[in-house]
Every structure is written in structure tokens, then in C-alpha cells.
Design a protein around this motif. Structure first.
Motif, PDB file in Angstrom:
ATOM      1  N   GLU A  66      77.443  84.670 -12.478  1.00  0.00           N
ATOM      2  CA  GLU A  66      78.230  84.617 -11.240  1.00  0.00           C
ATOM      3  C   GLU A  66      77.690  83.577 -10.277  1.00  0.00           C
ATOM      4  O   GLU A  66      78.442  82.890  -9.587  1.00  0.00           O
ATOM      5  N   LYS A  67      76.410  83.451 -10.239  1.00  0.00           N
ATOM      6  CA  LYS A  67      75.820  82.525  -9.271  1.00  0.00           C
ATOM      7  C   LYS A  67      76.107  81.071  -9.616  1.00  0.00           C
ATOM      8  O   LYS A  67      75.874  80.185  -8.801  1.00  0.00           O
ATOM      9  N   LEU A  68      76.614  80.845 -10.820  1.00  0.00           N
ATOM     10  CA  LEU A  68      76.937  79.471 -11.200  1.00  0.00           C
ATOM     11  C   LEU A  68      78.373  79.106 -10.854  1.00  0.00           C
ATOM     12  O   LEU A  68      78.851  78.025 -11.204  1.00  0.00           O
ATOM     13  N   HIS A  69      79.063  80.021 -10.186  1.00  0.00           N
ATOM     14  CA  HIS A  69      80.464  79.731  -9.852  1.00  0.00           C
ATOM     15  C   HIS A  69      80.694  79.835  -8.366  1.00  0.00           C
ATOM     16  O   HIS A  69      80.064  80.627  -7.676  1.00  0.00           O
ATOM     17  N   THR A  70      81.626  79.044  -7.908  1.00  0.00           N
ATOM     18  CA  THR A  70      81.986  79.135  -6.492  1.00  0.00           C
ATOM     19  C   THR A  70      83.151  80.105  -6.345  1.00  0.00           C
ATOM     20  O   THR A  70      83.919  80.321  -7.282  1.00  0.00           O
ATOM     21  N   THR A  71      83.255  80.641  -5.156  1.00  0.00           N
ATOM     22  CA  THR A  71      84.363  81.573  -4.923  1.00  0.00           C
ATOM     23  C   THR A  71      85.654  80.820  -4.633  1.00  0.00           C
ATOM     24  O   THR A  71      86.734  81.264  -5.011  1.00  0.00           O
ATOM     25  N   THR A  72      85.519  79.696  -3.950  1.00  0.00           N
ATOM     26  CA  THR A  72      86.714  78.899  -3.657  1.00  0.00           C
ATOM     27  C   THR A  72      86.502  77.481  -4.136  1.00  0.00           C
ATOM     28  O   THR A  72      85.374  77.066  -4.397  1.00  0.00           O
ATOM     29  N   LEU A  73      87.599  76.758  -4.208  1.00  0.00           N
ATOM     30  CA  LEU A  73      87.507  75.365  -4.635  1.00  0.00           C
ATOM     31  C   LEU A  73      86.901  74.542  -3.504  1.00  0.00           C
ATOM     32  O   LEU A  73      87.381  74.587  -2.379  1.00  0.00           O
ATOM     33  N   PRO A  74      85.839  73.791  -3.765  1.00  0.00           N
ATOM     34  CA  PRO A  74      85.214  72.996  -2.692  1.00  0.00           C
ATOM     35  C   PRO A  74      86.148  71.927  -2.151  1.00  0.00           C
ATOM     36  O   PRO A  74      87.075  71.500  -2.845  1.00  0.00           O
ATOM     37  N   PHE A  75      85.869  71.501  -0.938  1.00  0.00           N
ATOM     38  CA  PHE A  75      86.830  70.721  -0.156  1.00  0.00           C
ATOM     39  C   PHE A  75      87.410  69.468  -0.808  1.00  0.00           C
ATOM     40  O   PHE A  75      88.616  69.376  -0.957  1.00  0.00           O
ATOM     41  N   PRO A  76      86.613  68.505  -1.209  1.00  0.00           N
ATOM     42  CA  PRO A  76      87.295  67.265  -1.593  1.00  0.00           C
ATOM     43  C   PRO A  76      88.112  67.398  -2.860  1.00  0.00           C
ATOM     44  O   PRO A  76      88.993  66.600  -3.113  1.00  0.00           O
ATOM     45  N   HIS A  77      87.833  68.420  -3.642  1.00  0.00           N
ATOM     46  CA  HIS A  77      88.560  68.571  -4.900  1.00  0.00           C
ATOM     47  C   HIS A  77      89.884  69.275  -4.666  1.00  0.00           C
ATOM     48  O   HIS A  77      89.995  70.157  -3.814  1.00  0.00           O
ATOM     49  N   THR A  78      90.867  68.875  -5.432  1.00  0.00           N
ATOM     50  CA  THR A  78      92.180  69.478  -5.245  1.00  0.00           C
ATOM     51  C   THR A  78      92.583  70.365  -6.408  1.00  0.00           C
ATOM     52  O   THR A  78      93.480  71.181  -6.269  1.00  0.00           O
ATOM     53  N   SER A  79      91.939  70.161  -7.532  1.00  0.00           N
ATOM     54  CA  SER A  79      92.295  71.046  -8.638  1.00  0.00           C
ATOM     55  C   SER A  79      91.035  71.559  -9.319  1.00  0.00           C
ATOM     56  O   SER A  79      89.997  70.891  -9.353  1.00  0.00           O
ATOM     57  N   LYS A  80      91.204  72.755  -9.836  1.00  0.00           N
ATOM     58  CA  LYS A  80      90.063  73.433 -10.439  1.00  0.00           C
ATOM     59  C   LYS A  80      89.533  72.652 -11.639  1.00  0.00           C
ATOM     60  O   LYS A  80      88.328  72.546 -11.848  1.00  0.00           O
ATOM     61  N   GLU A  81      90.479  72.120 -12.397  1.00  0.00           N
ATOM     62  CA  GLU A  81      90.070  71.432 -13.624  1.00  0.00           C
ATOM     63  C   GLU A  81      89.189  70.224 -13.298  1.00  0.00           C
ATOM     64  O   GLU A  81      88.172  70.008 -13.936  1.00  0.00           O
ATOM     65  N   VAL A  82      89.633  69.497 -12.319  1.00  0.00           N
ATOM     66  CA  VAL A  82      88.871  68.284 -11.958  1.00  0.00           C
ATOM     67  C   VAL A  82      87.471  68.667 -11.492  1.00  0.00           C
ATOM     68  O   VAL A  82      86.475  68.046 -11.875  1.00  0.00           O
ATOM     69  N   PHE A  83      87.418  69.705 -10.687  1.00  0.00           N
ATOM     70  CA  PHE A  83      86.109  70.128 -10.186  1.00  0.00           C
ATOM     71  C   PHE A  83      85.197  70.548 -11.326  1.00  0.00           C
ATOM     72  O   PHE A  83      84.038  70.139 -11.406  1.00  0.00           O
TER      73      PHE A  83
END
Lengths: 841, 452
Positions: free
Chosen positions: A749-766
Motif C-alpha cells: 500500500e505504501k507504494l501507491h498514491t491515493t490520488t493521481l499526482p498533479f502534473p499527470h493526467t492519466s493513471k497509465e502515464v503516471f
């Protein structure tokens, strides 16, 4: 015309207005008043009439000032009212009444001379004055024809001109020029000018705030333009993965030439050198042919004598100093000092030269060294380190080892050649001078000494020095081998010495002629290397063979073990049919027959394969059926069918029945439910039931009677309720045939973020950007630095200048050689790199 | 019989010198290293913690003035020199390395309000409330500066008396003009006792002036009527003016992006503007809880430092809404001026407590000579930390700062106020006809109008 009338009416209205005001004005003489009075109701003609025109009614004589009436309207300017004269024909009777007036004469009869004449006559009759007096007046009044204050001219144009009639145009002026050389050109120019001036009408200037605003607007546009030219550069800088601010570091001189050019002579010597080097004469001579250089080189006699004298003086001084020093040293009484001094002298080559005995000793010593060299071959690439260097070929690659090896070889050559050279070189004088006995004596002694030394060495060799690294067995072995080799050589040498000693001088001479090196080389070649090789081979061979044996043993050991495990496996497979069936059922539940059969077949195949070994073991029917099914690998149902067919009385049941029968024993649903319950219990654990623990809460009979405390029961109920709630909210609460695990792996769990970080727009790209590691353990060292490069590379202590403008082509791609590119478009870059690799392969 | 052996060529494993690193071979097959993400995460966590441990931003204080520091100027040509002026008319040149006064420039009668140095660092220009502009020749730094016992004093090379008290001065980049702000904006030449050009618009006092380093002829000024005005020296009229709700105390142009500037506002926020668009700010930098007094851009253009009346210094990214760093000490009072050093490594703040303070721009940066391997390690740590900065634990550690109590409380209060305002706005919007209530973004909210 009409305009004039209107003006008049307006003026009259103005007058009425003025009338209401208080009368004022200058006090006029009577005659003038009369004249004015005579003029009433007559339009004013020129500026002189101005006063008169003001009063329509004779009574208002003082009024001459009119407010609110513009000058044009007040007819101060004649030009506006010329046509009134034509228009406004006064009735004759009216005129007659006011004969006294001069002005009205002026105005009234401006047109025909006859009238004028008549008028003069009339005046004459009335006033009784001679006509001449009026003549002037009439003459004066003649220009009134123009009704202009001034004669027509370029500064005072005619009324026609002003009103646009009869206007002189450029054509009029040009007309006389027609046919002259520059006519056409001027005409064209004039036409152009007229065209230009037609549309351009200059308006009155705007109010200041408005003007300022417009100006500011213009400035804004210009400044924006100025800013906009930076856009591409700024964009490029912003998009660049790394900005470098450590580039322009001034390190001072870059080349030797640059440093040399800055050289300034400081010391006296340097200055003198510079004066010679920069001497134009010398440089010129040098440039010419050098013949003059010699001339320049010539020293005059005086200089020569002077130099000579100086030199002699210097030498004398040196001698004197040396003498004094010697005396001083002689005075020193310390014996140790002298002893040490003598020793020093002896050791130095100077001493050897001076003292023949010493020289002899020195020669002996050298000889001994030589012999030692021949015995040990210490300098002939026999050292381990040198061997290693030779093996690796480092001497070919690098200068250091090469030089070292060359030096060694040089030493070896020197030492082994010494014999000849001693004969040839240093002792040649003695050879010539003295006879053979002396000569003989030395070699014999030398030989004796050498023999002694070799024997000693032989003895020494017996003693093993087993310490440190040498104590290791293989080292000891190698040493022993080496020693043996050396011993043999030494023995041979001793034999040789003996031979020489026996043979005497001539022999010795003979032997001397033969170069020692060659001899030894030949003998050394005989066996030693072979042996050593054999030895080493043997050594390794032994170890190898040992290993081999061991390995084989291991294999031997392993093979039964393996067989055992295999058999065990097969046993397991056979002995666990239940597990297999459950697997099959699960497959069935998923709903595809064929898949299941396929799977089962493969499974059974495996089983059968592994059961080859224990085939002798007792097998039940099931096993044999398995075998059968394995033989017909494709369809299991068919296999069953064939089985059924073999029992002839049996009727073919329907599909459903078949399935029912096939899975008669397994209660799939039940098992699944159990599984699900297990999972639920694991993920949402059941609360423990409160129990009476002996010793707790049963001290007295009252307590015992009361049973488990209410609080505990309540708590338990609350927990149960909570659990039920939790179960209800689960995703698989309503899905009977599905288990959806909601277990969260806390470590992941600690290796994942709860929300998509700001500059990224899609989960896949992040996720893509996070996928590849950047550490040195996971990437080749060639790209690690690029992957980790920061966005700004700067250096402490380097001043960063503001940006300078440079043209940037916006269509250019960001330059690819830029190392940091990998960072931002890392995923893309990676793939491309891989592709390129594939291509290269 | 087949025997598997490890074979290594001696060539590849032999070091040529004993100092050489041993060669290590890696198999980079990702299937062999399934835990790489976890490993790097752990490293990032460690790096974040180490950063906290090594965060010691305060380098030293420069003590010597007898009154609050009113303004500072850095020497664009010499890293070690910084000029500071105080409210009692004292101007000093400091040596940052030794943190001592190199020389003093006595002469001003009242408070010095503006200080600037020419680009070559030879001329210092000061102005103050005594209505004079003074030009000074800066003593050249020499190697024999080591004797600190004797502080030199310098006489002004020129004194120009003007009509009004002067509140700000700034020197053109690589030119010989400088601008002063008083009742009007005046452009001066070094050699003239009268301004060569004057701009006046809307009779209000100019309180700060700043030349654009990229475009030397363009300058921005802020006036006491809450407006920001952009001028071009080549034109006779101002180019643009933005009227805001609160006064702008200072302006800084981005040295790498000549069209952008950031204004330090009285309301505690900084507003980044594009010089071409004045209807909205490009970015609002919030964090200060009191008026921002001064602002200075890092020469890299990626960061700027602000000093605030709330007794703190903050460092913001040029495009980020919140500060990445806050510096404060117990004894530091209201900060009136801040400067970023010319090599983007240090930050200098001047405050009301008569001290200049020297800070590191990166709190945990290692000073001194760094070996290549150390540098590599630092880079890797930074990269890893940057990569995993979104993960909760690392984010928490990296963002954690101890704040002085007043600031902490003020932040909490302002948060409550902003929340309630926002809530009220939302409710108003939801209870009114659609389209009648428009919630302006913060970037636009504080701008009253653009004056043409």
C-alpha cells in the motif's frame, strides 16, 4: 446673397437684444451723428460703416458695442456682403432724404458713373461747395467698386476666389508652361499631390487624456512585441530536461602558447635572455642566413681578455676556498670523522679510480654479483610480477611495465656481460701493463670465491623458510621445484669452476671467451622448464581429477536421490485423486467442457508419465482408467462413452444424467461456500465468544450464578453486529458464487498514491513514468548519470548571467544529444533504445 | 561429462592501479530483481529522512548596522560582496565569506531606501528620504583584504539632490542608466545631475522599481495607489498598468524569462504575471501570513525568495503555488529585504533586528568540495526522492516543517477564514440563478482593473 440676408436679420436680432441693454458709447460730434442718422436702415458696406450699421433707429446713437455678435456677422469684414449691394436696392425717395451722407453715396451708387456724376451735381447744389471738393470723394469712392479694403493681390484674394468661383487652379498656372520640357512631369506631380491631399483631412487634436490613452495603447503593443520574441527561447528552456549553468567557467590560460605569450622577464637572467632574444640584429641575422650570426658572435679582444681574467680569478678563488677547506678538515681530530670520510671516499667511484686495490675489490664484488645473477637469473623475467605482466601483455599496452622490463633486461645484460667488459674495458690497462700472473691471480681468486658462494647458496637452499605465504603447500611445492632447478644449475656451475681451476690460466682464458650466458642458457634449457611444466600440470591435473571424482560421486549420490523423489512425486500424484478432482470441478464451474478435458488430460498424462517407475505397484481401477484416458488424449467424454459401450446392457443416459453421475460424489457448492466462509473469517475475523475462564470471575457462588458478565456479552454482541455490517458492505456480499478478496497488502500500500499526482493526467502515464527504476543497480552505468541528472546543473561560485536573446526555431525538436532527454520521455526512450538494439542485432 | 564452471577472463577483472574500482557485472534482467520498486522506495525514504537530518540552512549572521536594514544590493560581478543600507543612513559593503564589513559609505542624512549596483560592480547608487541620490565608487576587492581591523570609508563620487524623497532605485542591466522612484519615476544617467527622463502618471508615489535583466529597456514599478506599471525607456508613455486590491511592495523580473515578473503583495501573496497579459496572474504564490516586503529571483529563474513582515523568509518555485522552504530564527524580526546570491546557492535576508542573515538556498546542501562519487550519490538521492515524492510517507517527511507559533496559528486562522468564505460563496452560488454568481479564480480575484 441669401446668406447675406440671413446674416443681416440675425444682426438685427442681435441689435434688438443689445438695445435692451444700457446705452453707452463715445460722445460723437453732431455732423457725424447726422451722417449716421442718414444711414439708418441701410446695410453696412465696409468696416467704416460698422458704427452706423448698428442703429436702425436714429435714437440709439450711443450704442456701438454689440456683444455676442461675431465679427463676420457684424460685417466688419467686407468680403461677406458684397452681394447685398446688388440686392438691396434702396428706394429713391429714401436716398433723397439722406443726401448728406457720404457713405450712402459710396454704397448706393457704386455701379454706374452716371449716377455718380448726378450725385456730385446734387451735392454741389445742396452744399454750395465746388464740385472739386466732391470730386476727390467720388474718386475716393471709386475703389468701392471693388468693395475691398485692399487691392486684390496674392495676399488679398478676390471674393470670387474665396467663394470658389473663378478660382485659379494649378492648370491655370501650368497652361503657359505647356510644351516646355518639364511640363508633363510637373503636371503629374501636381496631380498626385492633389490626390493625396483630397482624402487627408487634418482634424482638430483630441483631448489630452484620450491622446495619452492612445499613446499608451501603441506602447503596449510595442512592448508586447518585444516580449513575444522571447517566447520560443523561454519555451525551449522550460522544456529542456536539464539547464546547464556551469558552462562558462573561465579557467584562465588554456594553452602553453597562451601562457608563454604572457611571459614577462623578471629576474636579471631572464631580462638578459630577453634582451638577446629580442635583439633585432640577432633576429635579423638569424633570418638572413646565419653567416652574420658568427660575426655577431665574435668577441672583441678586450672582452676576451676580460673574460679570461675573470675566469682565472674565479678558479683561483675556488682553489683557495678548497685549500682552506682541506686545511680545516685536516685540523679535525675526530677519528670517527676521518674513518667515515674514508669510507665515503672508498664507496664513491672516485675512490675506486684512485686506489688500485679498491678497484680490484670493486671488480671482485661485481664479479660476484654477476655470478649470482647467473645463478638466480633474478633479472631475466623470472619474477612473478614480470611474468604476470608478460602474460597479460601489459608491456605492450603501457609504457610503465615496458620500461620496467626493459630496465630489468638491461641489468641482466649488464651483469652477465660484465666478464667481457671487465676484460675488454676497465682492466685492459692492466692487461697491457702487467704480465699474466697478476691476471691469473685475480680470476682464480674470483673463481674460488664464486665457488664458495655457490656452495653456500646450495647449503642455504636446503633450509626451508616456511613463513607467511611461503608456508602454503603449493607455494612450498613451487619453491622446492625452483630450488631443485637452481641447485642443479649451481652444481653444474661448481663443476665448471672446478674445471676452470684445474685447467689453469689458458683454460680459464678459453672459458672466458665463451660467453657465460650462452653456456648457462644451454644448460638451463635442458630439463628444468619441462619438469616444471609437468609438475604444474600434474598439480592441476591432480586437483582436476579429484574434483572430477568427487563430482561423479555426487552425481552417483544424486541420481538415486532424484529417482527417489521422482517416485515420491508420482506416488503423490496417484495417491491424491481427490485434490485432482476438485481442480477439475472448478474448471467445470467456469463452464467450458473442452478446456476441462484438455486440462485433465494433460494432468493425467503427467501422472502417467511419472508413474512409469512404480508401475509394478498395485493399481486400482481408477488408475487404469486414467491410463486409458491418457491413451485417448483428445476427448474425455468419448473415453467414458467407450467405457460404457463395453458394458453392452447399459443404455446411454442423457447428458445431464451423465454429468450428475460423473460428479455424484462432489458437493461443489457446499465446498465453495465453505471456502468463502473461510475467506470471510480470515478477512473479517469472528469475534471471540466470551467464556468463563476458571479462576476468573468464579470466586464466589454469587459470581458463578451470575455467569458471564453482561458487559462481556454486550461487547460481544456489538462486535458481532459490527462484523455483520462489515460483511454487508463487502463487494461480494450479494454475489453467492463469487469471492472478492478485500484484503489490503499493507506493505504494497505504501507504494501507491491515493490520488493521481498533479502534473499527470492519466493513471497509465503516471504508472509508466514510475515503472523503470533509475538506480545504478538496475541500469548500466552509461545511462545512470543521465537518468539521475537534476533539472538545474549549476556550480557553487559561478555567477549566473541573465538570459541572452538568441533566435530559436520553434519547429526544431529538442536536441537529441542532450543527455537528460531520457528522464522525461523515459518510457519512450527506453523502447526506442531496445528497438535499436534489436535492429543492431 | 559436462562441468559448468565460472570462467572469467583475467583481463576484465584486473585493476591496472590499486586505486581503481573493482569491476562489477550486473545482470539487468528485471525478472531477476523483482523488488526494485520497493528498494528504490526505501532509498527515497532514507534520502528524505537524510535531507531532514542534514537541513541546516543558517550559515551565519552579519552584525554591524545600528538600525533596521532597509535595503540590500548584490554585486553582480563579485560573488562575495553584498551592500546593505539601514534606516539610519548607514551603508556597508560586506564580505560574505568572512561575514565582516569591508567598508562603509557614510553620507546619507536620513533612511536609505534604495540601493543598487551597476552590472560591472564598480558603481553603487543609493537614494533615501533625504532626497539625494549618491553614487559611490566601490573599492576593488583585493587579496590583501584579510586585514579586517581597518574598515575603510568611501566618499560619494557624486551627490544629486532631487525634489522629493526617493523610495526606490534600480540599475539597468549592462547600461549606465538607473531609475529612481519618488513622486514620479525618474531615469538618471551616471554623469548627469538631473534625470534624463521622467515618467509621471496618476499623481502617486512610486514605491519600487525594477529593471528587466533580459530586456534592459523595460522596467516595472509599483505605486502607492496599488498599481503595477510597466515602462519602456524608449517610449514616452507607460505601457501597461494593473490596479490591484492591495499595494505591491516589490517586483522581481524572472532573469531567464524576460516577459514574466512576480509581484510581492501586501496581502501576503506573490503574484506572477506575464508582461503581456494583465487580466490575470499566471500564478498566485500563497504561504506568507503577512505582507511580503521583498522578493528576489534566483539567477536560474526557477525559484524566488521572499521576505515577509511575518518574520520569515520563504523560497518558492517559479510556477508553484506554495513555498518549498521556510527559514526563520528566534531572533529574526520583520524581514525588509532579501537577495538570492548570484550563483543561486545562498540567500541573504536583512531584517529589522539590524542583522543580515546568510542562508543556504537548499537547506541540506553539502558545502565545500564534493567528490564525483559523492555528487553522483547526491544526484541519485535527489532523483529518487523526486520520483517518489507523491507517496504519502515521503511527502509527509519532505513537507514537514517546524513553524514559529504565531505563523502556525495565523495559517490555521487564515485557513478557517478562507474555508468559510469559500463555503459561503458556494452556497450563494447554489441558491441563486445559474450564471448570476460567478466565482472568480484567485488569480483574477485580486485584480481590480487593467488601466489602459
Amino acid at each position: 446673397m441669401g446668406g447675406g440676408l440671413k446674416r443681416k436679420s440675425s444682426s438685427s436680432s442681435g441689435k434688438t437684444l443689445a438695445k435692451s441693454k444700457k446705452k453707452k458709447g463715445p460722445h460723437l460730434p453732431n455732423s457725424i451723428l447726422k451722417v449716421i442718422a442718414s444711414q439708418k436702415q441701410r446695410p453696412p458696406l465696409n468696416s467704416d460703416d460698422e458704427i452706423g450699421s448698428d442703429d436702425e433707429h436714429g435714437g440709439d446713437l450711443y450704442e456701438y458695442e454689440e456683444e455676442g455678435v461675431p465679427e463676420e456677422e457684424s460685417r466688419k469684414n467686407n468680403r461677406y456682403d458684397r452681394h447685398d449691394n446688388y440686392d438691396y436696392e434702396l428706394p429713391e425717395d429714401f436716398e433723397d432724404e439722406n443726401v448728406e451722407s457720404e457713405d450712402d453715396v459710396d454704397g448706393g451708387n457704386s455701379e454706374n458713373d452716371e449716377d455718380d456724376d448726378r450725385h456730385i451735381r446734387m451735392l454741389q447744389s445742396l452744399t454750395g461747395m465746388p464740385s472739386a471738393a466732391f470730386e476727390g470723394e467720388s474718386k475716393k469712392s471709386k475703389p468701392v467698386l471693388f468693395t475691398e479694403a485692399y487691392p486684390e493681390g496674392e495676399f488679398n484674394p478676390t471674393r470670387d476666389v474665396l467663394e470658389g468661383k473663378n478660382v485659379l487652379t494649378e492648370e491655370d498656372f501650368l497652361a503657359p508652361l505647356e510644351g516646355k520640357p518639364g511640363y508633363q512631369k510637373t503636371r503629374k506631380q501636381i496631380a498626385l499631390m492633389r490626390k493625396d491631399t483630397k482624402h487627408h483631412v487634418v482634424h482638430a487634436p483630441l483631448p489630452k487624456p484620450q491622446r495619452d490613452r492612445l499613446e499608451r495603447k501603441a506602447v503596449t503593443g510595442l512592448v508586447d512585441g518585444e516580449f513575444s520574441k522571447w517566447v520560443h527561447l523561454v519555451k525551449k528552456n522550460r522544456e529542456a530536461p536539464t539547464l546547464y549553468f556551469n558552462q562558462d567557467v573561465d579557467l584562465g590560460y588554456s594553452t602553453v602558447g597562451a601562457i608563454a605569450s604572457e611571459f614577462q622577464p623578471r629576474t636579471q637572467f631572464e631580462k638578459r635572455m630577453a634582451s638577446v632574444l629580442n635583439d633585432s640584429d640577432v633576429s635579423e641575422a638569424h633570418r638572413d642566413d646565419g653567416a652574420r650570426l658568427l660575426k655577431l658572435n665574435e668577441v672583441s679582444m678586450e672582452d676576451h681578455i676580460k673574460d679570461r681574467r675573470n675566469h682565472i680569478a674565479k678558479m683561483r678563488a675556488l682553489l683557495f676556498r678548497h685549500e682552506r677547506k682541506c686545511k680545516q678538515i685536516k685540523k679535525i681530530k675526530s677519528k670517527t670523522y676521518h674513518r667515515l670520510k674514508n669510507k665515503d671516499l672508498k664507496n664513491s667511484s672516485l675512490g675506486a679510480l684512485m686506489d688500485p686495490e679498491m678497484a680490484k675489490e670493486e671488480a671482485m664484488r661485481q664479479e660476484v654479483r654477476r655470478v649470482e645473477e647467473r645463478l638466480t637469473l633474478r633479472h631475466k623475467n623470472t619474477r612473478k610480477s614480470v611474468k604476470r605482466v608478460l602474460r597479460l601483455g601489459l608491456n605492450l599496452k603501457y609504457d610503465g611495465p615496458k620500461a620496467a622490463i626493459a630496465e630489468q633486461l638491461q641489468i641482466h645484460a649488464n651483469l652477465s656481460r660484465k666478464m667481457n667488459s671487465m676484460r675488454d674495458g676497465s682492466s685492459s690497462d692492466e692487461e697491457e701493463l702487467s704480465d699474466g700472473s697478476d691476471e691469473e691471480d685475480t680470476p682464480s681468486r674470483l673463481i674460488a670465491k664464486a665457488k664458495e658462494k655457490t656452495l653456500k647458496a646450495l647449503e642455504d637452499d636446503e633450509v626451508p623458510n616456511a613463513t607467511g605465504l611461503m608456508s602454503l603447500p603449493f607455494m612450498a611445492r613451487a619453491m622446492k621445484r625452483k630450488n631443485e632447478e637452481a641447485n642443479q644449475e649451481a652444481k653444474r656451475a661448481v663443476e665448471e669452476y672446478e674445471e676452470w681451476e684445474n685447467s689453469g690460466g689458458e683454460n680459464s682464458k678459453k672459458t672466458v671467451n665463451v660467453s657465460g650466458r650462452r653456456e648457462f642458457g644451454a644448460t638451463a634449457k635442458v630439463e628444468a622448464p619441462k619438469e616444471s611444466k609437468k609438475d604444474s600440470d600434474n598439480f592441476y591435473d591432480n586437483s582436476d581429477s579429484d574434483n572430477g571424482i568427487e563430482e561423479e560421486a555426487v552425481r552417483d549420490n544424486a541420481s538415486p536421490a532424484r529417482t527417489i523423489t521422482e517416485t515420491e512425486k508420482s506416488d503423490d500424484v496417484d495417491g491424491n485423486p481427490a485434490s485432482k478432482t476438485t481442480f477439475d470441478v472448478a474448471m467445470f464451474a467456469s463452464g467450458s467442457w473442452k478446456k476441462m478435458t484438455g486440462c485433465k488430460n494433460t494432468e493425467s498424462k503427467k501422472a502417467s508419465k511419472k508413474t512409469h517407475v512404480p508401475i509394478s505397484q498395485a493399481q486400482d481401477k481408477k488408475g487404469s482408467r486414467d491410463d486409458e484416458s491418457e491413451s485417448e488424449a483428445e476427448e474425455m467424454v468419448d473415453g467414458v462413452l467407450t467405457c460404457a459401450a463395453s458394458k453392452e446392457t447399459f443404455e446411454i443416459p442423457c447428458q445431464a444424467e451423465l454429468i450428475n453421475r460423473a460428479f455424484a460424489g462432489d458437493d461443489v457448492l457446499d465446498e465453495f461456500e465453505k471456502d468463502k466462509e473461510d475467506v470471510l473469517n480470515q478477512e473479517v475475523p469472528k469475534p471471540e465468544k466470551p467464556v468463563l475462564v476458571p479462576g476468573w470471575g468464579d470466586w464466589s457462588s454469587v459470581q458463578r450464578k451470575r455467569g458471564i458478565s453482561k458487559r462481556m456479552v454486550m461487547e460481544h454482541e456489538a462486535e458481532e453486529k459490527e462484523r455483520r455490517e462489515k460483511l454487508k458492505t463487502r463487494k461480494d456480499a450479494r454475489l453467492k458464487h463469487v469471492i472478492i478478496s478485500e484484503k489490503v497488502d499493507k506493505k504494497a500500500e505504501k507504494l501507491h498514491t491515493t490520488t493521481l499526482p498533479f502534473p499527470h493526467t492519466s493513471k497509465e502515464v503516471f504508472e509508466h513514468s514510475m515503472r523503470m527504476p533509475i538506480g545504478p543497480e538496475f541500469n548500466p552505468s552509461t545511462i545512470v548519470a543521465e537518468l539521475n541528472r537534476p533539472e538545474i546543473v549549476k556550480k557553487t561560485g559561478v555567477i549566473i548571467k541573465p538570459v541572452r536573446f538568441e533566435e530559436v526555431n520553434p519547429n526544431d525538436e529538442v536536441d537529441d544529444e542532450h543527455p537528460r532527454n531520457h528522464q522525461k520521455q523515459r518510457p519512450k526512450k527506453k523502447t526506442s533504445r531496445r528497438q535499436s538494439k534489436v535492429n543492431s542485432k | 561429462m559436462r562441468i559448468k564452471t565460472i570462467s572469467r577472463s583475467v583481463d576484465e577483472f584486473t585493476r591496472e592501479r590499486s586505486q581503481d574500482l573493482q569491476r562489477v557485472f550486473h545482470n539487468f534482467d528485471p525478472s531477476l530483481r523483482p523488488m526494485e520498486k520497493a528498494v528504490e522506495y526505501q532509498r527515497a525514504l532514507t534520502a528524505a529522512k537524510l535531507e531532514k537530518i542534514f537541513a541546516r540552512p543558517f550559515v551565519g549572521a552579519m552584525d554591524g548596522h545600528r538600525d533596521g536594514i532597509s535595503c540590500m544590493a548584490k554585486n553582480p560581478n563579485y560573488l562575495k560582496g553584498i551592500f546593505s543600507a539601514s534606516m539610519d543612513g548607514d551603508i556597508r559593503l560586506w564580505d560574505i565569506a568572512t561575514r565582516r564589513t569591508v567598508c562603509q559609505f557614510p553620507g546619507h542624512q536620513g533612511a536609505v531606501r534604495g540601493l543598487t549596483a551597476s552590472t560591472d560592480g564598480n558603481v553603487l547608487v543609493s537614494c533615501g528620504t533625504d532626497s539625494t541620490v549618491r553614487l559611490w565608487n566601490v573599492p576593488q576587492p583585493s587579496l590583501e583584504d584579510s586585514d579586517f581591523s581597518s574598515e575603510k570609508t568611501v566618499e560619494p563620487s557624486a551627490v544629486y539632490v532631487w525634489k522629493n524623497a526617493l523610495l526606490a532605485v534600480d540599475h539597468q542591466f549592462e547600461g549606465e542608466l538607473f531609475a529612481t522612484g519618488s513622486a514620479q519615476l525618474d531615469i538618471w544617467n551616471h554623469n548627469r545631475s538631473q534625470p534624463v527622463q521622467s515618467f509621471q502618471w496618476k499623481n502617486d508615489t512610486i514605491i519600487s522599481v525594477r529593471f528587466n535583466p533580459g530586456e534592459p529597456d523595460i522596467l516595472a514599478a509599483s505605486a502607492s495607489d496599488r498599481s503595477i506599471i510597466i515602462y519602456d525607456l524608449r517610449m514616452s508613455a507607460p505601457a501597461r498598468s494593473i490596479l490591484m486590491m492591495t499595494k505591491t511592495n516589490s517586483i522581481a523580473w524572472n532573469p531567464m524569462e524576460p516577459m514574466n515578473f512576480t509581484a510581492a503583495n501586501e496581502d501576503g501573496n506573490c503574484y506572477s504575471f506575464d508582461g503581456r497579459k494583465d487580466d490575470e496572474a499566471k500564478c498566485v504564490h500563497k504561504d506568507h501570513v503577512s505582507a511580503v516586503m521583498d522578493i528576489d529571483f534566483s539567477p536560474t529563474g526557477r525559484e524566488f525568495v521572499t521576505g515577509s513582515y511575518d518574520r520569515s523568509v520563504r523560497i518558492f518555485p517559479y510556477n508553484g503555488g506554495h513555498s518549498r522552504e521556510i527559514y526563520h530564527t528566534k531572533r529574526m524580526q520583520r524581514v525588509f529585504c532579501v537577495k538570492y546570491s548570484c550563483d543561486a546557492t545562498y540567500v541573504i535576508s536583512g531584517s529589522d533586528d539590524t542583522n543580515l542573515r546568510l542562508w543556504k538556498a537548499k537547506a541540506s546542501e553539502q558545502l565545500g568540495v564534493i567528490l564525483p562519487r559523492e555528487e553522483k550519490k547526491h544526484e541519485y538521492n535527489e532523483a529518487v526522492k523526486n520520483r517518489y515524492k507523491h507517496l504519502p510517507e515521503i511527502k509527509r517527511i519532505v513537507r514537514h516543517r517546524h513553524l514559529p507559533k504565531p505563523i502556525y496559528k495565523a495559517i490555521g486562522e487564515s485557513r478557517v477564514m478562507n474555508d468559510s468564505k469559500r463555503r459561503k460563496m458556494e452556497r450563494t452560488k447554489s441558491h441563486s440563478a445559474p450564471g448570476t454568481v460567478v466565482i472568480q479564480p484567485h488569480r483574477r480575484r485580486r485584480i481590480i482593473k487593467q488601466v489602459e
